[in-house]
Design a protein around this motif. Structure first.
Motif, short mmCIF file in Angstrom:
data_model
loop_
_atom_site.label_atom_id
_atom_site.label_comp_id
_atom_site.label_asym_id
_atom_site.label_seq_id
_atom_site.Cartn_x
_atom_site.Cartn_y
_atom_site.Cartn_z
N LYS A 189 0.94 -1.14 0.01
CA LYS A 189 -0.08 -0.02 -0.04
C LYS A 189 0.70 1.24 0.15
O LYS A 189 0.50 2.10 -0.72
N PHE A 234 2.43 1.51 -3.62
CA PHE A 234 1.39 1.79 -4.71
C PHE A 234 0.62 3.19 -4.25
O PHE A 234 0.17 3.72 -5.34
N LYS A 235 0.96 3.65 -3.29
CA LYS A 235 0.14 5.05 -3.04
C LYS A 235 0.98 6.30 -3.78
O LYS A 235 0.50 7.32 -3.97
N LYS A 291 1.74 5.64 -6.62
CA LYS A 291 1.02 5.50 -7.97
C LYS A 291 2.10 5.58 -9.10
O LYS A 291 2.38 6.42 -10.11
N ASP A 296 3.99 4.70 -12.47
CA ASP A 296 3.61 4.43 -13.97
C ASP A 296 4.04 3.27 -14.25
O ASP A 296 3.13 2.45 -15.14
N TYR A 354 -2.54 -4.99 -6.65
CA TYR A 354 -2.29 -3.41 -6.59
C TYR A 354 -1.88 -2.80 -7.63
O TYR A 354 -2.48 -1.70 -8.09
N THR A 387 -4.44 0.24 -9.20
CA THR A 387 -3.89 1.63 -9.61
C THR A 387 -3.67 2.04 -11.05
O THR A 387 -3.08 3.16 -11.23
#
Length: 331
Positions: A71, A74-75, A77, A79, A114, A118
């Motif tokens: 988390k 992947f928070k 974000k 690419d 995840y 995202t």
């Protein structure tokens, strides 16, 4: 301008990014101008001194089985995701099959989940060309000719990883690529009990020990320099035609184990020579050779580092980092 300029100002996650392939990949991504390269690595077989010291490279010590760590990364974000984290390799998986399944099976499933949530632009998975092809596969190994008759848990779970990436591609239209590595070697791999033969041979040779060959030395491997592997991975991240494909990353050439051992002893000045030992019962493939035609066609992939030049570069890296290597080698 670099042909990899699409990585500029991007956020990129490299799981297992502190290992040999990962450290070389993260260094290239950092130098290409990525906004942030996030390394997620539990450091079970990697060391902080081997991580590129660049302002846009961030090391997070965590496990791909830990939802809180996933988390966290992947928070940010990402690419792109390059999934290199793995329970490595054959003998380790034979000794620890449950851990192998957890890391290489549940681990990739979690990372894929995840990544799907995202909406990553590309997910590149490091599979194993030495693993997914079997005794019933014809050489040079072509991508369509995989086997389900395998000899170690590592081979089984590397193929399982491809099945999971394909599933996420088929169900969620996730843009995935499966990279099948062949016998990667190069600067950045610290020797140890479960590591590859080339770094271990350099370590034993530099400590004046005979190099143990399993078999008679006529066995061949498709050793591929890590810099060529990195070029292949970078192309997989941006070539549209690669999406949904499995692609071999090898050298397309094979070399005898005895010739490699003799070259290592020659470079290091080791007088102890060779010691022949019994072949391991899982070590059924006496010859390995990849077809890289697909990589050439789709990626423009072209290995540029010769085997001898690659060995000399490894020796240079060992010499430059000997104090750290001698301290951290785990046998």
């Amino acid at each position: 301008m670099s042909k990899y300029n699409e990585y500029q100002d991007k956020t990129i996650l490299v799981t297992g990014g502190a290992g040999c392939v990962g450290s070389n990949l993260t260094r290239r991504l950092g130098e290409l101008g990525a906004e942030k390269v996030i390394i997620l690595d539990n450091m079970s077989s990697a060391y902080e001194w081997n991580v590129p010291q660049l302002e846009n490279v961030e090391l997070i010590q965590g496990d791909i089985l830990d939802d809180e760590e996933l988390k966290r990364v992947f928070k940010m974000k990402p690419d792109y995701v390059f999934h290199l984290a793995a329970h490595f390799a054959n003998q380790n998986s034979v000794d620890n099959p449950e851990t192998d399944l957890m890391v290489n099976g549940i681990g990739i499933l979690k990372v894929l989940q995840y990544a799907q949530l995202t909406g990553v632009e590309r997910f590149v998975y490091s599979s194993s060309g030495c693993g997914v092809y079997g005794l019933d596969s014809k050489m040079p190994f072509e991508e369509h000719d995989i086997s389900i008759s395998l000899h170690t848990p590592y081979q089984v779970t590397k193929l399982l990883g491809e099945l999971y990436t394909n599933y996420f591609h088929n169900l969620y239209d996730m843009p995935i690529v499966n990279a099948r590595f062949f016998n990667v070697f190069g600067p950045g791999e610290v020797p140890g009990k479960y590591r590859n033969v080339i770094p271990n041979f350099f370590y034993w040779s530099m400590t004046k020990q005979a190099l143990p060959i399993t078999g008679d030395g006529s066995e061949t491997r498709d050793w591929t320099f890590v810099g060529d592997i990195v070029n292949g991975l970078l192309a997989m991240g941006i070539e549209e035609e690669a999406i949904g494909e499995a692609i071999n990353l090898g050298s397309g050439k094979d070399h005898r184990v005895i010739d490699m051992a003799n070259k290592v002893n020659e470079l290091t000045g080791n007088p102890e020579g060779i010691a022949y030992v019994a072949r391991r019962n899982w070590d059924a493939k006496t010859k390995l050779l990849s077809s890289i035609d697909k990589a050439k066609d789709i990626l423009g992939y072209k290995p540029t580092v010769s085997f001898d030049d690659g060995l000399e570069r490894v020796y240079g890296w060992f010499t430059d980092n000997w104090e750290n290597i001698e301290r951290d080698a785990e046998f």
